[in-house]
Scaffold this motif. Sequence first.
Motif, mmCIF file in Angstrom:
data_model
loop_
_atom_site.group_PDB
_atom_site.id
_atom_site.type_symbol
_atom_site.label_atom_id
_atom_site.label_comp_id
_atom_site.label_asym_id
_atom_site.label_seq_id
_atom_site.Cartn_x
_atom_site.Cartn_y
_atom_site.Cartn_z
ATOM 1 N N TYR A 242 0.859 -1.190 0.000
ATOM 2 C CA TYR A 242 0.000 0.000 0.000
ATOM 3 C C TYR A 242 0.891 1.235 0.000
ATOM 4 O O TYR A 242 2.017 1.204 0.537
ATOM 5 N N ILE A 243 0.376 2.318 -0.579
ATOM 6 C CA ILE A 243 1.085 3.601 -0.539
ATOM 7 C C ILE A 243 0.178 4.590 0.190
ATOM 8 O O ILE A 243 -0.701 5.221 -0.403
ATOM 9 N N PRO A 244 0.353 4.684 1.521
ATOM 10 C CA PRO A 244 -0.497 5.597 2.298
ATOM 11 C C PRO A 244 -0.066 7.043 2.087
ATOM 12 O O PRO A 244 1.100 7.319 1.786
ATOM 13 N N SER A 245 -0.996 7.952 2.251
ATOM 14 C CA SER A 245 -0.649 9.377 2.319
ATOM 15 C C SER A 245 -0.062 9.619 3.703
ATOM 16 O O SER A 245 -0.091 8.748 4.571
ATOM 17 N N GLU A 246 0.422 10.829 3.930
ATOM 18 C CA GLU A 246 0.963 11.162 5.255
ATOM 19 C C GLU A 246 -0.124 11.001 6.323
ATOM 20 O O GLU A 246 0.123 10.495 7.410
ATOM 21 N N ARG A 247 -1.346 11.410 5.963
ATOM 22 C CA ARG A 247 -2.473 11.288 6.909
ATOM 23 C C ARG A 247 -2.718 9.822 7.274
ATOM 24 O O ARG A 247 -2.794 9.462 8.468
ATOM 25 N N VAL A 248 -2.793 8.964 6.259
ATOM 26 C CA VAL A 248 -3.110 7.551 6.512
ATOM 27 C C VAL A 248 -1.948 6.865 7.240
ATOM 28 O O VAL A 248 -2.157 6.021 8.113
ATOM 29 N N LEU A 249 -0.711 7.263 6.894
ATOM 30 C CA LEU A 249 0.457 6.691 7.592
ATOM 31 C C LEU A 249 0.386 7.013 9.087
ATOM 32 O O LEU A 249 0.631 6.151 9.931
ATOM 33 N N LYS A 250 0.036 8.253 9.397
ATOM 34 C CA LYS A 250 -0.059 8.672 10.818
ATOM 35 C C LYS A 250 -1.211 7.956 11.519
ATOM 36 O O LYS A 250 -1.103 7.552 12.662
ATOM 37 N N GLU A 251 -2.336 7.814 10.800
ATOM 38 C CA GLU A 251 -3.506 7.171 11.420
ATOM 39 C C GLU A 251 -3.279 5.681 11.660
ATOM 40 O O GLU A 251 -3.869 5.094 12.562
ATOM 41 N N GLY A 252 -2.454 5.065 10.840
ATOM 42 C CA GLY A 252 -2.167 3.630 10.992
ATOM 43 C C GLY A 252 -3.265 2.768 10.391
ATOM 44 O O GLY A 252 -3.880 3.137 9.402
ATOM 45 N N GLY A 253 -3.521 1.631 11.009
ATOM 46 C CA GLY A 253 -4.509 0.699 10.464
ATOM 47 C C GLY A 253 -3.914 -0.124 9.327
ATOM 48 O O GLY A 253 -2.692 -0.196 9.166
ATOM 49 N N TYR A 254 -4.785 -0.721 8.526
ATOM 50 C CA TYR A 254 -4.335 -1.681 7.506
ATOM 51 C C TYR A 254 -3.492 -1.008 6.419
ATOM 52 O O TYR A 254 -2.358 -1.396 6.157
ATOM 53 N N GLU A 255 -4.041 0.035 5.783
ATOM 54 C CA GLU A 255 -3.333 0.652 4.649
ATOM 55 C C GLU A 255 -2.077 1.398 5.098
ATOM 56 O O GLU A 255 -1.134 1.549 4.314
ATOM 57 N N GLY A 256 -2.076 1.874 6.341
ATOM 58 C CA GLY A 256 -0.944 2.663 6.823
ATOM 59 C C GLY A 256 0.138 1.834 7.487
ATOM 60 O O GLY A 256 1.250 2.321 7.709
ATOM 61 N N ASP A 257 -0.193 0.590 7.848
ATOM 62 C CA ASP A 257 0.760 -0.151 8.680
ATOM 63 C C ASP A 257 0.714 -1.664 8.441
ATOM 64 O O ASP A 257 1.600 -2.238 7.808
ATOM 65 N N THR A 258 -0.352 -2.332 8.900
ATOM 66 C CA THR A 258 -0.298 -3.799 9.026
ATOM 67 C C THR A 258 -0.288 -4.546 7.684
ATOM 68 O O THR A 258 0.125 -5.708 7.636
ATOM 69 N N SER A 259 -0.718 -3.897 6.601
ATOM 70 C CA SER A 259 -0.696 -4.590 5.303
ATOM 71 C C SER A 259 0.731 -4.881 4.850
ATOM 72 O O SER A 259 0.952 -5.723 3.972
ATOM 73 N N MET A 260 1.722 -4.196 5.421
ATOM 74 C CA MET A 260 3.122 -4.439 5.042
ATOM 75 C C MET A 260 3.531 -5.875 5.347
ATOM 76 O O MET A 260 4.462 -6.397 4.733
ATOM 77 N N ILE A 261 2.851 -6.510 6.319
ATOM 78 C CA ILE A 261 3.234 -7.872 6.708
ATOM 79 C C ILE A 261 2.963 -8.841 5.561
ATOM 80 O O ILE A 261 3.857 -9.578 5.127
#
Length: 489
Positions: free
Chosen positions: A435-454
């Motif tokens: 996923y390529i999160p925006s700065e907002r989504v990266l800060k918010e976390g969740g699937y698209e901002g964080d855990t989908s990297m696994i």
Amino acid sequence: MMSQTTHCVPLLYSLFTALDLRNVKTCRSLRFVVGLIVLSLLCLGTSFASATGAEFRAGTARAVITPPTGLWMAGYSSRTKPAEGKLHDLYVKALAVEHRTGSRLVFVTSDLIGFPRSMSVEVAERVEKATGLPRSHLMLTASHTHCGPVLTDNLMDAYDLPPEQVPLLQKYRTELTDKLVQLVQDALADLKPATLWQGKATARFAVNRRQNSEKGFILGSNPAGPVDHDVPVLEVRDEAGKTKALVFGYACHNTTLQFFQWCGDYAGFAQHYLEERHPGVAAMFWSGCGGDANPLPRSTVELCMKYGKELADAVDAARDAGMKPVQGGFAAAYTTIPLPYGRIPDRETWAADTLSKNFSVRSRAKRYLAILESGGTIPESYPHYPIQVWKLGDDILWIALGGEVVVDYALRLKRELGSGKTVWVTAYANDVMAYIPSERVLKEGGYEGDTSMIAYGLPSKWAEGIEDRVVSTVHKLIGVVDKASGKRD
Ligand SMILES: [Zn+2]
């Protein structure tokens, strides 16, 4: 060509006004009149070239890529068995366009989850060798259907595959790669005089899926969240004015269905309906920045068909509203940039994760621990994030980004670049590595901002600054295509 004629009208009007003898009093007026005559003749000459289809040539090609029953399906790690049949066929399709200056672009769509870099690199290299088409002039895209086959080297730690699947999936991928190389050659061999047209409509079934809950941002429904409901359309007509290709995009996960049948999902149905309504047409879907949007509600074939029809109707509505001719040459630029990761876990964390009950967590940890134990180091960035920009005629900026890009990118790029221009932002292009999160989504976390990297097998979430790294490179490439097209013109 119609609007070119329209543009000529004010010019011709000025000419006739200037020709009024009362106005011809000085040499300066005469020079003005002569200038207008020359301009008008040039204008009419260009219209004639377009009217005869001389400005462009276009070619299309397609191949069926439906895998055999029994192959593992992509998109959901929760699947416990392979495909059991097909709802409809899966395709790869190509559109080749050539400007009279000789510049060529080839656009490829596919009913697939997303090309891994290793595959698009191989296809692009073989295409360049066979046809001379530079890397920057080839765009490889995927619809992100979750009812297509697993592509090896993509979503590295997502699937707990039975061992017998591996050679089957490798064989499929080898055959698919050969088909893609041939597809591009077939489209280039089909080049015939054509006109290009652009338009836009709207479809409303994409819903932002990042729901803020007590557990943080979860995959749910956020009807008030940002979405991009545009349906951009590129129409190709042959010399006789008959539609040859309809290329269209939409920013929404292609995930209405989660069953065990091969299917292109709503995008597959949209293409099917358009090809049924317009016999002989190649309908080609590309996915926009719908990384954080789902078709909602979902999960039935009826809803999937409904969304497909809504999208096909939008494409026809854009045509009915009147398409604008594409005029002018092409320019293309392609680059890759490193995208840094955030904090990478230490050896102890990887070791602990190898005992996780979650397959993806365990699988990823084993790979990274093996790297460390063999004396290697874990890369600090993804080295080759792809960004591509096409200038299609004088008005269209076509931006193609790798990965599952969230909607903020499309909204920002259209805002920053859209003044007087048509801006198309295609995602899932050339490489789907995460996923390529925006700065907002990266800060918010969740699937698209964080855990989908696994499941994607990358070692941590992205580092801060990702949005500006991507967007500033888009701006740089636009400078490159502007310069290139300025030179040619
Ligand atoms: Zn996805």
